[in-house]
Design a protein around this motif. Structure first.
Motif, PDB file in Angstrom:
ATOM      1  N   PHE A   7       0.625  -1.407  -0.101  1.00  0.00           N
ATOM      2  CA  PHE A   7      -0.077  -0.127  -0.227  1.00  0.00           C
ATOM      3  C   PHE A   7       0.868   1.155  -0.168  1.00  0.00           C
ATOM      4  CE2 PHE A   7      -3.564  -2.518   1.645  1.00  0.00           C
ATOM      5  CZ  PHE A   7      -4.781  -2.321   0.648  1.00  0.00           C
ATOM      6  N   GLN A  50      -5.350  -3.521  -7.806  1.00  0.00           N
ATOM      7  CA  GLN A  50      -4.543  -3.855  -6.870  1.00  0.00           C
ATOM      8  C   GLN A  50      -5.202  -4.331  -5.637  1.00  0.00           C
ATOM      9  OE1 GLN A  50      -1.248  -4.095  -6.421  1.00  0.00           O
ATOM     10  NE2 GLN A  50      -0.563  -3.791  -8.588  1.00  0.00           N
ATOM     11  N   SER A  51      -6.386  -3.571  -4.934  1.00  0.00           N
ATOM     12  CA  SER A  51      -6.903  -3.810  -3.944  1.00  0.00           C
ATOM     13  C   SER A  51      -7.518  -5.143  -4.322  1.00  0.00           C
ATOM     14  CB  SER A  51      -8.122  -2.689  -3.745  1.00  0.00           C
ATOM     15  OG  SER A  51      -7.315  -1.673  -3.659  1.00  0.00           O
ATOM     16  N   LYS A  52      -8.543  -5.444  -5.486  1.00  0.00           N
ATOM     17  CA  LYS A  52      -8.691  -6.830  -5.577  1.00  0.00           C
ATOM     18  C   LYS A  52      -7.983  -7.817  -5.463  1.00  0.00           C
ATOM     19  CE  LYS A  52     -12.980  -5.260  -8.326  1.00  0.00           C
ATOM     20  NZ  LYS A  52     -13.527  -5.332  -9.680  1.00  0.00           N
ATOM     21  N   SER A  97      -7.076  -8.228  -1.816  1.00  0.00           N
ATOM     22  CA  SER A  97      -8.034  -8.850  -1.099  1.00  0.00           C
ATOM     23  C   SER A  97      -8.186 -10.199  -1.281  1.00  0.00           C
ATOM     24  CB  SER A  97      -9.389  -8.219  -1.598  1.00  0.00           C
ATOM     25  OG  SER A  97      -9.417  -6.858  -1.220  1.00  0.00           O
TER      26      SER A  97
END
Length: 199
Positions: free
Chosen positions: A71, A139-141, A144
């Motif tokens: 992040f 990126q978040s997916k 996750s």
């Protein structure tokens, strides 16, 4: 001589002697027997649980550190891209403004070109921001999904380890019940149904 011809009688005498000596030692003997039989196994279970907990804590900590680094890297990349676009926009505006001062005869054309260029840069900025948002969402997916996958793997591993320990603990409970019955017999607390009628 009577004992040699009657083994059952000899066993009864030995059993009574064992009962008397067992009654004297009482709970201490039972505690010692329990410690001898289950002490090392219980300590081994505690060590295994401690190692499992330590490994899970370590993996969770490493995962947190990895996510934080990712992040931070992503945030730094986005900030640099936005600053770069803003610098380019500011440079273009400054260049056009300076040209407007120096070339007073071409103010109108320069103004139109500046507005056009600004609009293009704004469009590029909007496009770049949209692309950056999409990259951030991807990126978040991805993160996750990776977190979910690691969590499922750790949960599955923990469930298997717990099931193995439960199976071993079931055998231990049956053995404990057997020794409890022996201890009750030694303390003359265990009554066989129908024994009083035989007496």
């Amino acid at each position: 001589m009577a004992n040699e011809s009657n083994p059952a009688g000899a066993s009864a005498v030995q059993f009574e002697a064992a009962e008397k000596s067992g009654a004297k030692s009482g709970g201490e003997s039972l505690d010692k027997v329990r410690d001898i039989l289950f002490g090392s196994q219980a300590r081994e279970y505690e060590k295994r649980f401690a190692r499992l907990e330590e490994r899970l804590i370590k993996e969770a900590s490493e995962l947190r550190e990895d996510l934080k680094k990712r992040f931070d890297t992503l945030e730094g990349y986005i900030k640099r891209e936005i600053e770069s676009l803003m610098d380019r926009l500011n440079a273009e505006r400054d260049a056009r403004a300076e040209s407007g001062k120096e070339l007073s005869s071409a103010i109108k054309d320069t103004s139109q070109a500046f507005e056009k260029k600004t609009s293009q840069i704004d469009q590029q900025l909007t496009t770049s921001q949209r692309e950056l948002r999409e990259q951030l969402l991807d990126q978040s997916k991805s993160l996750s999904d990776e977190i979910r996958d690691k969590h499922e793997k750790m949960a599955s591993h923990l469930e298997r380890a717990t099931a193995e320990l439960r199976d071993e603990k079931t055998d231990r409970a049956a053995l404990a019940s057997l020794f409890m019955e022996v201890a009750m017999r030694l303390n003359n607390e265990f009554k066989i149904p129908g024994a009083e009628d035989l007496e």
